[in-house]
Design a protein around this motif. Structure first.
Motif, PDB file in Angstrom:
ATOM      1  N   SER A  12       0.830  -1.200   0.000  1.00 10.72           N
ATOM      2  CA  SER A  12       0.000   0.000   0.000  1.00 10.72           C
ATOM      3  C   SER A  12       0.867   1.254   0.000  1.00 10.72           C
ATOM      4  CB  SER A  12      -0.924  -0.003   1.223  1.00 10.72           C
ATOM      5  OG  SER A  12      -1.670   1.182   1.297  1.00 10.72           O
ATOM      6  N   LEU A  13       1.927   1.254   0.817  1.00  9.15           N
ATOM      7  CA  LEU A  13       2.848   2.396   0.835  1.00  9.15           C
ATOM      8  C   LEU A  13       3.567   2.550  -0.502  1.00  9.15           C
ATOM      9  CD1 LEU A  13       4.493   2.103   4.375  1.00  9.15           C
ATOM     10  CD2 LEU A  13       2.426   3.332   3.692  1.00  9.15           C
ATOM     11  N   ILE A  14       3.961   1.431  -1.091  1.00 11.67           N
ATOM     12  CA  ILE A  14       4.653   1.480  -2.380  1.00 11.67           C
ATOM     13  C   ILE A  14       3.725   2.034  -3.464  1.00 11.67           C
ATOM     14  CG2 ILE A  14       5.694   0.050  -4.187  1.00 11.67           C
ATOM     15  CD1 ILE A  14       6.695  -1.816  -1.976  1.00 11.67           C
ATOM     16  N   LEU A  15       2.483   1.554  -3.460  1.00  5.49           N
ATOM     17  CA  LEU A  15       1.527   2.004  -4.475  1.00  5.49           C
ATOM     18  C   LEU A  15       1.249   3.502  -4.359  1.00  5.49           C
ATOM     19  CD1 LEU A  15      -0.251   0.916  -6.760  1.00  5.49           C
ATOM     20  CD2 LEU A  15      -2.078   0.585  -5.081  1.00  5.49           C
ATOM     21  N   LYS A  16       1.098   3.981  -3.139  1.00  5.47           N
ATOM     22  CA  LYS A  16       0.852   5.408  -2.935  1.00  5.47           C
ATOM     23  C   LYS A  16       2.091   6.229  -3.280  1.00  5.47           C
ATOM     24  CE  LYS A  16      -2.549   4.572   0.719  1.00  5.47           C
ATOM     25  NZ  LYS A  16      -2.813   4.613   2.182  1.00  5.47           N
ATOM     26  N   ALA A  17       3.264   5.685  -2.987  1.00  3.17           N
ATOM     27  CA  ALA A  17       4.506   6.415  -3.266  1.00  3.17           C
ATOM     28  C   ALA A  17       4.748   6.572  -4.758  1.00  3.17           C
ATOM     29  CB  ALA A  17       5.688   5.692  -2.618  1.00  3.17           C
TER      30      ALA A  17
END
Length: 239
Positions: free
Chosen positions: A191-196
């Motif tokens: 989720s953090l990677i996708l948002k980043a």
């Protein structure tokens, strides 16, 4: 402190950004540590939970299926065929097939993750059971052990190296697939990677990716250690 405007919203004061953040450097350690407790740590825990649930359920199902196939040889081909088919379906495609049935939920993610673990675990466990020396089985039978006792006291114990090997591959693979599951549920490091990816600021992307790699390496190391502890005869033979 936040200063309320008359009739307007409260504007939070985040303070002055560091020079690293202001210059949008490749990786800002101060930003990473400052957001560890509220951003990275919760995502890491979620990632680990999703992985453990999938591997645990897959392990139980795979052991049961492998034992049945070991007793009833004709079951090996159909079970392996179904598990192999599920393993070859791309993760995103499987998520898309499941979403109309189970929705954008953790259940959808776990069904897909368990499906991917089954083939690896089933084949390695069954191989381990089949490679148990016949002499050991005959010796146990000669000592008066029942078929069930031979399974639990001899065959499964001697199959531990194969079992651990399957667990290592399945666990590392599951950690990777959990990152893709962010397209279904807003959880985990994925989720953090996708948002980043939607931001030019790289620290969140690099930090979450590095944590996913570290989690996979740590999980593999733990399983290697567990395998050595559970097979003391192997250590003695190597010595």
């Amino acid at each position: 402190m936040s200063a309320p405007l008359s009739g307007g919203p409260v504007i939070p004061d985040f303070g002055e950004p560091s020079s690293c953040v202001a210059n949008d450097s490749t990786f800002c350690a101060d930003w990473f540590t400052g957001h560890w407790s509220n951003l990275f740590w919760p995502a890491l825990v979620e990632h680990l939970e999703l992985t453990l649930i999938a591997v645990a359920i897959g392990f139980v199902l795979a052991v049961a299926a492998a034992v049945l196939a070991h007793f009833q040889g004709w079951l090996a081909a159909p079970v392996s065929g179904v598990a192999s088919f599920l393993y070859t379906v791309p993760p995103l495609a499987l998520f898309q097939l499941l979403v109309p049935v189970t929705g954008f939920s953790v259940l959808t993610v776990e069904i897909a993750l368990v499906s991917y673990t089954l083939y690896l675990l089933f084949t390695t466990i069954l191989t381990g059971l089949r490679e148990v020396p016949e002499d050991a089985v005959r010796a146990a039978r000669g000592m008066g052990l029942t078929r069930r006792q031979i399974l639990f006291k001899v065959e499964l114990r001697l199959a531990v190296p194969s079992l651990i090997a399957g667990l290592r591959v399945a666990t590392v693979m599951t950690i990777g697939v959990v990152a893709i599951a962010a397209y279904v549920v807003d959880q985990g490091l994925g989720s953090l990677i996708l948002k980043a990816l939607q931001s030019p600021f790289n620290t969140q992307f690099i930090g979450a990716g590095a944590l996913a790699v570290a989690l996979a390496l740590a999980a593999d190391a733990v399983l290697v250690l567990a395998g050595r502890l559970l097979t003391p005869w192997a250590r003695t033979r190597r010595a």
